[in-house]
Motif scaffolding. Structure first.
Motif, short mmCIF file in Angstrom:
data_model
loop_
_atom_site.label_atom_id
_atom_site.label_comp_id
_atom_site.label_asym_id
_atom_site.label_seq_id
_atom_site.Cartn_x
_atom_site.Cartn_y
_atom_site.Cartn_z
N ASN A 157 0.83 -1.22 0.00
CA ASN A 157 0.00 0.00 0.00
C ASN A 157 0.85 1.26 0.00
N GLU A 158 2.17 1.10 0.27
CA GLU A 158 3.08 2.26 0.19
C GLU A 158 4.33 1.82 -0.59
N ASP A 159 4.95 2.77 -1.27
CA ASP A 159 6.10 2.38 -2.12
C ASP A 159 7.39 2.32 -1.30
N VAL A 160 7.42 1.43 -0.29
CA VAL A 160 8.61 1.33 0.57
C VAL A 160 9.56 0.28 0.02
N THR A 161 10.83 0.42 0.44
CA THR A 161 11.87 -0.55 0.07
C THR A 161 12.38 -1.19 1.36
N PHE A 162 12.10 -2.48 1.55
CA PHE A 162 12.60 -3.18 2.73
C PHE A 162 12.46 -4.69 2.48
N GLU A 163 12.83 -5.47 3.49
CA GLU A 163 12.72 -6.92 3.36
C GLU A 163 11.77 -7.43 4.44
N VAL A 164 10.87 -8.31 4.06
CA VAL A 164 9.94 -8.91 5.01
C VAL A 164 10.41 -10.33 5.28
N ARG A 165 10.41 -10.73 6.54
CA ARG A 165 10.76 -12.11 6.91
C ARG A 165 9.48 -12.77 7.43
N GLY A 166 9.29 -13.99 7.07
CA GLY A 166 8.08 -14.66 7.54
C GLY A 166 8.11 -16.13 7.24
N GLU A 167 7.00 -16.76 7.42
CA GLU A 167 6.87 -18.22 7.28
C GLU A 167 5.83 -18.54 6.22
N ALA A 168 6.24 -19.28 5.21
CA ALA A 168 5.28 -19.83 4.23
C ALA A 168 4.83 -21.16 4.81
N TYR A 169 3.51 -21.40 4.80
CA TYR A 169 3.03 -22.63 5.45
C TYR A 169 1.84 -23.19 4.69
N MET A 170 1.51 -24.44 4.99
CA MET A 170 0.32 -25.04 4.39
C MET A 170 -0.73 -25.21 5.49
N PRO A 171 -1.91 -24.55 5.34
CA PRO A 171 -2.95 -24.70 6.35
C PRO A 171 -3.35 -26.18 6.49
N LYS A 172 -3.83 -26.54 7.65
CA LYS A 172 -4.17 -27.95 7.94
C LYS A 172 -5.16 -28.50 6.89
N ARG A 173 -6.16 -27.68 6.54
CA ARG A 173 -7.19 -28.18 5.59
C ARG A 173 -6.57 -28.47 4.22
N SER A 174 -5.67 -27.59 3.78
CA SER A 174 -5.02 -27.80 2.47
C SER A 174 -4.19 -29.08 2.53
N PHE A 175 -3.56 -29.31 3.69
CA PHE A 175 -2.72 -30.50 3.86
C PHE A 175 -3.57 -31.76 3.76
N GLU A 176 -4.72 -31.75 4.45
CA GLU A 176 -5.59 -32.93 4.42
C GLU A 176 -6.10 -33.19 2.99
N GLN A 177 -6.51 -32.10 2.31
CA GLN A 177 -7.03 -32.25 0.93
C GLN A 177 -5.93 -32.78 0.01
N LEU A 178 -4.71 -32.26 0.20
CA LEU A 178 -3.60 -32.68 -0.67
C LEU A 178 -3.30 -34.17 -0.47
N LYS A 268 -4.80 -24.42 22.95
CA LYS A 268 -5.49 -23.76 21.83
C LYS A 268 -4.92 -24.19 20.46
N ARG A 269 -3.68 -24.69 20.45
CA ARG A 269 -3.00 -24.90 19.15
C ARG A 269 -3.76 -25.89 18.28
N SER A 270 -4.44 -26.86 18.89
CA SER A 270 -5.13 -27.87 18.06
C SER A 270 -6.33 -27.25 17.32
N ASP A 271 -6.80 -26.08 17.81
CA ASP A 271 -7.94 -25.44 17.13
C ASP A 271 -7.48 -24.49 16.02
N LEU A 272 -6.18 -24.22 15.94
CA LEU A 272 -5.70 -23.28 14.91
C LEU A 272 -5.77 -23.92 13.53
N PRO A 273 -6.03 -23.14 12.48
CA PRO A 273 -6.13 -23.71 11.13
C PRO A 273 -4.76 -24.01 10.51
N TYR A 274 -3.68 -23.81 11.30
CA TYR A 274 -2.33 -24.12 10.80
C TYR A 274 -1.52 -24.64 11.98
N GLU A 275 -0.39 -25.31 11.66
CA GLU A 275 0.39 -25.90 12.74
C GLU A 275 1.39 -24.90 13.31
#
Ligand SMILES: NC(=O)c1cc2c(N)ncc(C(N)=O)c2s1
Length: 314
Positions: A157-178, A268-275
């Motif tokens: 939303n803004e023309d900034v220059t920086f680096e984002v760090r994060g986690e790419a993950y597969m949601p539990k539902r996508s994992f089960e379907q796959l 609570k972790r077992s109710d989250l849609p991701y691990e």
């Protein structure tokens, strides 16, 4: 209307609708409206190829499969976190920080997503490179695959220059379907969502990565300018820019508050849609982080509390 203006208008509208749908999970228009505008943009970019740019929402699923991934060097190393496995070890870690600083700082406690650490480089608000952590210094350029993840914005939303760090993950539902699909096709199953996400992002053909319904959460930013003064501010800033950030974080003033947060997620972790495989605790203030510094391979101002391995229910 001038074609270039219409293209820019469609892009901004589609980026906003995509953000509402994939990041906020709160679409403001029906899918049919999104598809109608996307088809209009695809048509214009087909008729006027000079108007097509890499950050267009039509460019999420890349072209031809790659022969190999290009190596990239991280300007700022992607470090691993030290671990603690009990309240006692957590209290020891907090006490060492109180001793080093001479006072108790504010902490931020966040979920530790069980996926693949990635780096997203934005230049003037546009995603220019996505890479794996690799060994922390050298990773692989997987831009084509990361662009297929709908919760990763191609344009901020803004023309900034920086680096984002994060986690790419597969949601539990996508994992089960796959795995259901792989079982039907007699293919080997993935052991867990983390392996499935890693396997998906290692695909040289981004069409396969695009089919795996991966998601992303940012958990930090790296920038040369002093955009924000603390880690919790950086999360709010990233959210404002349209980057997906988990809302499940909190600031804590004491080890007991940190432990309370950890305990809520043990159940609570077992109710989250991701691990998640733990809770990440960081000293919030960047000045304190600077003062505490790093060991050879980890920050002294952050630690991961790891949940006990779940008994595998056979
Ligand atoms: N290696 C790292 O620095 C981190 C790894 C992770 C992870 N897997 N999930 C969440 C966070 C977080 N919330 O900060 C971090 S930080």
């Amino acid at each position: 209307m001038e074609m270039a203006e219409r293209v820019e208008e469609l892009r901004q509208t589609l980026n906003q609708y995509g953000y509402e749908y994939y990041v906020l999970d709160r679409p403001s228009v029906p899918d049919s409206e999104y598809d109608r505008l996307m088809n209009e943009l695809i048509q214009i970019e087909t008729d006027y190829p000079e108007l097509r740019t890499p950050d267009s929402p039509t460019q999420r699923v890349g072209g031809a499969p790659l022969d190999a991934f290009v190596k990239v060097t991280h300007d700022t190393p992607m470090l691993s976190l030290g671990n603690v496995f009990s309240k006692e070890e957590l209290v020891e870690w907090v006490e060492r920080i109180e001793k080093d600083l001479g006072y108790t700082p504010t902490f931020v406690a966040e979920l530790k997503f069980d996926g693949l650490a990635v780096s997203l480089k934005y230049e003037n608000g546009r995603l220019v490179r996505g890479a794996t952590r690799g060994d922390g210094t050298t990773g692989e350029d997987i831009t084509q695959n990361l662009k297929t993840i709908r919760s990763i914005p191609l344009r901020l939303n803004e023309d900034v220059t920086f680096e984002v760090r994060g986690e790419a993950y597969m949601p539990k539902r996508s994992f089960e379907q796959l795995n259901d699909e792989r079982e039907r096709n007699g293919e080997p199953l993935f052991a867990n969502p983390r392996n499935a996400a890693a396997g998906s992002l290692r695909q040289l053909d981004s069409k396969i990565a695009a089919s795996r319904n991966l998601a992303f959460f940012a958990y930090g930013l790296v920038s040369q300018d002093d955009l924000v003064a603390s880690h919790d501010e950086s999360l709010d800033y990233l959210k404002r820019l349209g980057v997906a950030v988990s809302g499940d974080y909190t600031t804590c003033q004491t080890a007991d508050e940190l432990w309370d947060y950890i305990e809520t997620y043990v159940t609570k972790r077992s109710d989250l849609p991701y691990e998640i495989d733990g809770i990440v605790i960081k000293v919030a203030g960047y000045e304190e982080q600077e003062q505490l510094g790093f060991t050879a391979k980890s920050p002294r101002w952050a630690v991961a509390y790891k949940f006990p391995a779940e008994e595998v229910v056979t």
